[in-house]
Design an enzyme around this catalytic site. Structure first.
Site, PDB file in Angstrom:
ATOM      1  N   LYS A   1       8.770  75.999 -52.137  1.00  0.00           N
ATOM      2  CA  LYS A   1       8.644  74.773 -51.340  1.00  0.00           C
ATOM      3  C   LYS A   1       7.765  74.977 -50.108  1.00  0.00           C
ATOM      4  O   LYS A   1       7.244  74.000 -49.542  1.00  0.00           O
ATOM      5  CB  LYS A   1      10.023  74.279 -50.903  1.00  0.00           C
ATOM      6  CG  LYS A   1      10.901  73.761 -52.024  1.00  0.00           C
ATOM      7  CD  LYS A   1      12.222  73.247 -51.485  1.00  0.00           C
ATOM      8  CE  LYS A   1      13.069  72.601 -52.575  1.00  0.00           C
ATOM      9  NZ  LYS A   1      13.589  73.551 -53.562  1.00  0.00           N
TER      10      LYS A   1
ATOM     11  N   SER B   1      13.158  78.539 -54.563  1.00  0.00           N
ATOM     12  CA  SER B   1      12.848  77.483 -53.599  1.00  0.00           C
ATOM     13  C   SER B   1      11.933  77.906 -52.459  1.00  0.00           C
ATOM     14  O   SER B   1      11.509  77.053 -51.679  1.00  0.00           O
ATOM     15  CB  SER B   1      14.144  76.901 -53.016  1.00  0.00           C
ATOM     16  OG  SER B   1      14.726  76.003 -53.941  1.00  0.00           O
TER      17      SER B   1
ATOM     18  N   SER C   1      16.432  72.291 -48.554  1.00  0.00           N
ATOM     19  CA  SER C   1      15.853  72.703 -49.832  1.00  0.00           C
ATOM     20  C   SER C   1      16.026  71.616 -50.889  1.00  0.00           C
ATOM     21  O   SER C   1      16.389  71.887 -52.039  1.00  0.00           O
ATOM     22  CB  SER C   1      16.483  74.015 -50.322  1.00  0.00           C
ATOM     23  OG  SER C   1      15.660  74.624 -51.290  1.00  0.00           O
TER      24      SER C   1
END
Length: 480
Positions: A134, A131, A310
């Site tokens: 991102k 993640s 997230s």
């Protein structure tokens, strides 16, 4: 009562006929406003009375102490740690075989982009980011869109009488919850508001059917490298431009099982509220009359929420929005390419980066730590008239606080890592065999540092405490 101020209302409604009465009323209003304005204003009230002739002499005003702020800016002249100093404490930690394939970098956000890192270990090696990928989507969003832009869901007239088309615009925050109740997203668009607008646009007309239009996006609903079990597991929904609360079955829980057909579920909820008996899939007629629209929170707020929680669905939605704004194909492939293109156009070196989605959920993604650090360096860089804009600042303000909130609320709790609680702010990344941590930390000298740490090939249960310890060590080390 547009344009009518407080004074006009008093004159029009109370109409006090005598001067003494007017003076008393003015004094009461002044004292009420003073009390509402805080202690500093209230302490001056005795002299207001003197000025109005209601007290013979002024009362000496009290001198207030100047409050000392608890939160102050970091010192601009704080010393920068040396590469040798950082190496002496980080090399032993980063050299552990328990980290598997490891890449790490520490940079000074006040240094020019491209300046030599303060510390590094294989930073150009592309690894699966989880993640922390991102960060790339968030940066591309803020560089492509205006921070006040919002994602819209529209209702338009269908091809038949009594038919309404619900057009998905990529806003996963749309909710069927009533006003006053909010799920996981900040300031969500509300289906009830859209229903009210449709009824107002079609007064007295019976609505018999709803058409669900998801033509804004193309391609498959799940990306390469995703596990279909993640839908039932609650980590992502099938990606369509129309859904309620990110497709969640439980609207109040971040990671909760998702519905198998989010667009159909949204269309059914819309039809139920309108009293329509039939829901079908289709597209809006060309130049169809708009009956209503509702919008999400501003993009800057969505990015902050993305960093803190997230949220995979929100990340994918923002990546598609970047693709549409760059006139690229709004599919997984097109949006991933658009994100990297937006970064490259802004001067970021995307060499070695390969993304197949916008969330980092795919095991086919690969990103070098240098790119993650470069994005964070720009987001955390000093800003001002002579230093540059704050386009990327929501990335930093949305980063979870170690031991405090978001995806770091249960980390940095024990051992050497505990020193990072409340000091480290970072984006996490976790998949099977993948652990990453990228963020900012203030060292003991008051110097803000950016770091990116990535590990592949070992269990997160083993690696994450070690990454936390490295970040916490940065907070304890002047390392000059």
């Amino acid at each position: 009562m547009g344009g009518v101020g407080l004074g006009r209302r008093i004159g029009d409604t109370l109409r006090l006929p005598t001067r003494p009465g007017r003076v008393v009323l003015v004094v009461l209003v002044v004292l009420a406003l003073a009390a509402a304005g805080g202690g500093a204003v209230a302490l001056q009230a005795p002299n207001v009375l003197s000025d109005l002739g209601l007290r013979a002499a002024a009362v000496p005003e009290k001198t207030l102490d100047v409050p000392a702020p608890d939160l102050v800016a970091l010192p601009a002249a704080a010393p920068t740690p040396s590469s040798a100093g950082l190496g002496s404490v980080l090399d032993p930690l980063a050299g552990s075989t328990a980290l598997g394939e490891f890449s790490g970098i520490v940079v000074d956000p006040a240094a020019p982009r491209g300046a030599a890192p303060l510390w590094q270990q294989s930073p150009a090696r592309p690894l699966v980011p989880g993640s922390t990928g991102k960060l790339l989507t968030a940066a591309a969003t803020l560089l492509t869109l205006d921070p006040t832009d919002r994602l819209a869901t529209r209702a338009v007239a269908g091809a038949e009488p009594g038919q309404v088309v619900l057009v998905g615009g990529g806003d996963p925050t749309l909710t069927a919850l009533p006003e006053g109740r909010t799920g996981t997203y900040p300031d969500p668009a509300r289906l009830d508001e859209l229903v009210a607008e449709v009824k107002q646009a079609l007064p007295g007309q019976a609505i018999t059917s709803v058409v669900v239009d998801t033509s804004a996006w193309t391609g498959p609903e799940l990306a390469e490298g995703w596990d279909s079990a993640d839908v039932a597991g609650g980590f992502v929904a099938p990606m369509t431009p129309l859904m309620l609360d990110g497709g969640r079955r439980d609207t109040g829980v971040q990671d909760t099982p998702r519905v198998a057909d989010p667009a159909r579920a949204a269309g059914q909820a819309f039809a139920d509220k309108l009293g329509a008996a039939r829901v079908t899939e289709g597209t809006a007629p060309p130049n169809a009359k708009e009956l209503g629209r509702v919008v999400s929170a501003p993009v800057s707020i969505l990015v902050e929420h993305l960093m803190t929680t997230s949220d995979n669905v929100l990340a994918e939605s923002l990546a598609r929005t970047v693709a549409l704004n760059r006139q690229a194909d709004p599919s997984f492939t097109g949006s991933a390419e658009a994100v990297l293109a937006a970064l490259a156009q802004s001067g970021f070196d995307v060499s070695g980066a390969r993304m197949v989605d916008g969330s980092g959920l795919s095991t086919a993604d690969a990103v070098p730590a240098t790119l993650l650090a470069s994005v964070l360096q720009s987001a955390a860089a000093p800003s001002g008239p002579d230093q540059g804009p704050e386009f990327l600042r929501p990335i930093v303000t949305g980063l979870p606080v170690a031991g405090g909130d978001g995806t770091l609320d249960d980390r940095f709790g024990t051992g050497a890592a505990a020193a990072g609680r409340g000091v480290v702010r970072a984006k996490t990344g976790t998949l099977t065999g993948v652990s990453s941590l990228a963020g900012v930390v203030t060292d003991v000298d008051g110097r803000l540092l950016v770091f990116a740490l990535m590990s592949n090939g070992q269990s997160p249960a083993t690696v994450r405490p070690r990454l936390d310890t490295i970040a916490a060590t940065l907070s304890r080390c002047g390392c000059r």
